[in-house]
Design a protein around this motif. Structure first.
Motif, short mmCIF file in Angstrom:
data_model
loop_
_atom_site.label_atom_id
_atom_site.label_comp_id
_atom_site.label_asym_id
_atom_site.label_seq_id
_atom_site.Cartn_x
_atom_site.Cartn_y
_atom_site.Cartn_z
N ILE A 83 0.88 -1.18 0.00
CA ILE A 83 0.00 0.00 0.00
C ILE A 83 0.90 1.22 0.00
CG2 ILE A 83 -1.74 1.30 1.28
CD1 ILE A 83 -2.60 -1.38 2.54
N TRP A 84 0.67 2.13 -0.93
CA TRP A 84 1.57 3.28 -1.01
C TRP A 84 0.77 4.57 -0.98
CZ3 TRP A 84 6.52 1.50 -0.93
CH2 TRP A 84 7.51 2.48 -0.83
N PHE A 85 1.12 5.45 -0.05
CA PHE A 85 0.47 6.76 0.06
C PHE A 85 1.23 7.78 -0.77
CE2 PHE A 85 -0.56 5.09 4.48
CZ PHE A 85 -1.86 4.73 4.14
N ASP A 86 0.59 8.30 -1.79
CA ASP A 86 1.22 9.31 -2.63
C ASP A 86 0.11 10.12 -3.30
OD1 ASP A 86 2.62 10.88 -4.39
OD2 ASP A 86 3.72 9.25 -5.35
N ALA A 87 -0.07 11.34 -2.83
CA ALA A 87 -1.16 12.17 -3.33
C ALA A 87 -1.04 12.45 -4.82
CB ALA A 87 -1.21 13.49 -2.56
N THR A 88 0.17 12.35 -5.36
CA THR A 88 0.37 12.60 -6.78
C THR A 88 0.84 11.33 -7.50
OG1 THR A 88 2.58 13.45 -6.22
CG2 THR A 88 0.84 15.07 -6.54
N GLY A 89 0.57 10.17 -6.90
CA GLY A 89 0.95 8.91 -7.53
C GLY A 89 0.10 8.62 -8.76
N ARG A 90 0.68 7.98 -9.75
CA ARG A 90 -0.05 7.63 -10.97
C ARG A 90 0.15 6.15 -11.24
NH1 ARG A 90 -0.85 12.69 -14.87
NH2 ARG A 90 0.85 11.92 -16.14
N LYS A 91 -0.92 5.52 -11.66
CA LYS A 91 -0.94 4.07 -11.85
C LYS A 91 0.17 3.58 -12.79
CE LYS A 91 -4.03 0.54 -13.84
NZ LYS A 91 -4.00 -0.51 -12.80
N GLY A 92 0.32 4.22 -13.94
CA GLY A 92 1.30 3.76 -14.93
C GLY A 92 2.72 3.77 -14.39
N LEU A 93 3.09 4.85 -13.69
CA LEU A 93 4.45 4.94 -13.16
C LEU A 93 4.68 3.90 -12.07
CD1 LEU A 93 7.18 6.38 -13.17
CD2 LEU A 93 6.28 7.87 -11.38
N TYR A 94 3.72 3.73 -11.18
CA TYR A 94 3.91 2.77 -10.08
C TYR A 94 3.97 1.34 -10.60
CZ TYR A 94 4.02 5.75 -6.01
OH TYR A 94 4.43 6.65 -5.06
N GLU A 95 3.25 1.05 -11.67
CA GLU A 95 3.37 -0.29 -12.26
C GLU A 95 4.75 -0.47 -12.88
OE1 GLU A 95 -1.19 -1.66 -13.26
OE2 GLU A 95 -0.07 -0.62 -14.83
N ALA A 96 5.31 0.59 -13.46
CA ALA A 96 6.65 0.50 -14.03
C ALA A 96 7.70 0.35 -12.92
CB ALA A 96 6.95 1.75 -14.86
N LEU A 97 7.51 1.04 -11.79
CA LEU A 97 8.48 0.97 -10.70
C LEU A 97 8.47 -0.39 -10.01
CD1 LEU A 97 7.99 4.46 -8.96
CD2 LEU A 97 9.80 3.79 -10.54
#
Length: 395
Positions: A212-226
Motif C-alpha cells: 500500500i503506497w500513500f502518494d497524493a500525486t501517484g499515478r498508476k502507470g508509473l507505479y506499475e513501471a516501478l
C-alpha cells in the motif's frame, strides 16, 4: 553490524551481503551473535524502514503481510553505477578471453580521458568483436572468478566490481543495435571517471505481495513501471484549504533567477518585491521556490524537492510559489532510461508547447489559458509530470 562501511562497499560492488557475512564473520556468528541477523528471531507487529528497503530487503520483511509506503520512491529504483577505471579490467579473467581484451581497451580509453557512449563507443571497440566476445563469455563457466574468497575487511575492500553479469547483456544489446544501424537508447558511458552503467533496481524478492503506497500525486502507470506489479489506484481528492499564489513568468525560470549576471540579480529583487506586496495582507506567509534563492525571502521558506509531508507551513495563512520546478531535460531522460530499462527504442524527445486553460471564467464567459511545455513521448511525460506538476501540487 560490525562491518558497516565495508559491507556497504562490498554490496555497492555488486555482491550479496550474505557472501560477506558467511565468509568474514562465519555462520556460527551469523546465527548466534550478530545483532543484525538476530532481528530474524524477533516478532514485531510493526517495523520502520526507508525507501531503500524496497529493493535491499530487510531481515524481518519476509514475515510481514503488507508493506505501507509513503511518498514517491522513484529515485530508489534508478541505479547509475560507476565502475572506477582501475576496476574495469578483471585480472582473474583468462588472458586469451576475447572479453578481457575489450575490458583492457575500455580501461585504457578511460585513463586517457576519452568520453564515449552509444554507437561511437561500439565503433571504437568494433561491433563484431564485441558481439563475439559477449556471446563467447559464459557466465556459469566463469562464475568462480566472479565472487572472491574473503577472510577480512581488507579482502572485501580490494575485491573487484562484480559488474559483468549486468554489463555483458547490456553491451551485447547495444552492439547488436549499432551493427544493425538502428537508433537505440544507450546506457553505457566511458569517461575519465571510469565506466558508468545506467540500470535499475528491482523490488526485493522478500517483499510482501501486498503493498500500500500513500502518494497524493501517484499515478498508476508509473507505479506499475516501478514495482513491476499490477496496481489498483484508490483515488481520493483532498480539498484545498488555503489561498495559494504562484508567481510565474518566462523570466522566472530557474536559469534567469539563479544566474549571477547583474540583470538577473535585479530580476530576483523584482520577484522578492512582488512577493512582499502579496504577503503584506497576511499574518504568517510562506514561500516555496528554488533552493538557490530561498534565502532572499524573509518569509518562512522551503525549496522544491525538499522533504514532502513537512508541517512547517501548518500555521501559515498564505503560500506563494515562486517559479516552476523542472530538472534539466537530460536528467529526466536518464531517469526514464533507467525505469524502462528493457526499452531500446529511442524516446521521442521533441519538445512542444500546448495551451492549458485556467479554471476561471469571467462574467462574459471568457477564460484564460497559459502555455505549458511537454515531451512528445508518453513515458517521458510520466517523468516530467512527477518532477514538475506533481512537485507543484506537493508544494
Amino acid at each position: 553490524c560490525n562491518h558497516t562501511e565495508t559491507i556497504n562497499l562490498w554490496m555497492h560492488k555488486g555482491f550479496t551481503g550474505m557472501d560477506f557475512c558467511s565468509q568474514v564473520c562465519g555462520w556460527d556468528y551469523v546465527n548466534k551473535g550478530c545483532r543484525y541477523h538476530q532481528q530474524k528471531n524477533r516478532k514485531e507487529p510493526l517495523i520502520y524502514g526507508q525507501h531503500a528497503h524496497v529493493v535491499l530487503g530487510h531481515p524481518l520483511s519476509v514475515q510481514f503481510g503488507v508493506v505501507i509506503g509513503d511518498e514517491n520512491p522513484m529515485s530508489t529504483f534508478v541505479n547509475e553505477w560507476r565502475i572506477p577505471s582501475k576496476h574495469i579490467a578483471w585480472s582473474d579473467l583468462p588472458a586469451d578471453e576475447p572479453l578481457t581484451k575489450i575490458l583492457y581497451e575500455m580501461q585504457r580509453l578511460c585513463d586517457n580521458g576519452t568520453k564515449l557512449h552509444g554507437p561511437d563507443l561500439i565503433r571504437m571497440l568494433g561491433a563484431d568483436v564485441v558481439i563475439g566476445a559477449c556471446e563467447k563469455f559464459s557466465m556459469p563457466a566463469s562464475a568462480a572468478v566472479l565472487t572472491p574468497h574473503l577472510h577480512t575487511d581488507e579482502d572485501a575492500e580490494k575485491a573487484p566490481y562484480n559488474y559483468l553479469p549486468t554489463f555483458i547483456p547490456m553491451l551485447l544489446k547495444e552492439a547488436m543495435a549499432a551493427k544493425a544501424e538502428v537508433e537505440y537508447l544507450h546506457r553505457i558511458w566511458l569517461s575519465e571517471h571510469g565506466l558508468t552503467i545506467l540500470t535499475r533496481n528491482h523490488v526485493n524478492e522478500q517483499m510482501p505481495k501486498h503493498v500500500i503506497w500513500f502518494d497524493a500525486t501517484g499515478r498508476k502507470g508509473l507505479y506499475e513501471a516501478l514495482f513491476e506489479r499490477d496496481v489498483e489506484q484508490v483515488d481520493v481528492h483532498p480539498q484545498l484549504t488555503g489561498k495559494i499564489y504562484q508567481v510565474v513568468d518566462r523570466a522566472n525560470g530557474k536559469g534567469s533567477l539563479i544566474d549571477k549576471k547583474e540583470q538577473q540579480t535585479h530580476r530576483v529583487a523584482q520577484v522578492v518585491s512582488q512577493v512582499n506586496e502579496i504577503c503584506k495582507n497576511y499574518q504568517q506567509p510562506a514561500v516555496i521556490t528554488y533552493q538557490a534563492i530561498k534565502d532572499q525571502f524573509s518569509q518562512t521558506t522551503m525549496h522544491f524537492y525538499a522533504n514532502r509531508g513537512s508541517n512547517l507551513f501548518q500555521e501559515c495563512d498564505v503560500l506563494v510559489v515562486v517559479g516552476t520546478p523542472q530538472p534539466p531535460l537530460y536528467q529526466m531522460e536518464k531517469t526514464a532510461k533507467a525505469i524502462w530499462n528493457k526499452r531500446m527504442r529511442p524516446f521521442d524527445t521533441k519538445w512542444y508547447t500546448r495551451e492549458r486553460t485556467y479554471n476561471f471564467v469571467d462574467s462574459d464567459g471568457n477564460g484564460w489559458c497559459y502555455p505549458v511545455s511537454a515531451y512528445a513521448d508518453e513515458e517521458l511525460n510520466e517523468i516530467l509530470w512527477q518532477y514538475r506538476e506533481a512537485e507543484l501540487i506537493q508544494a
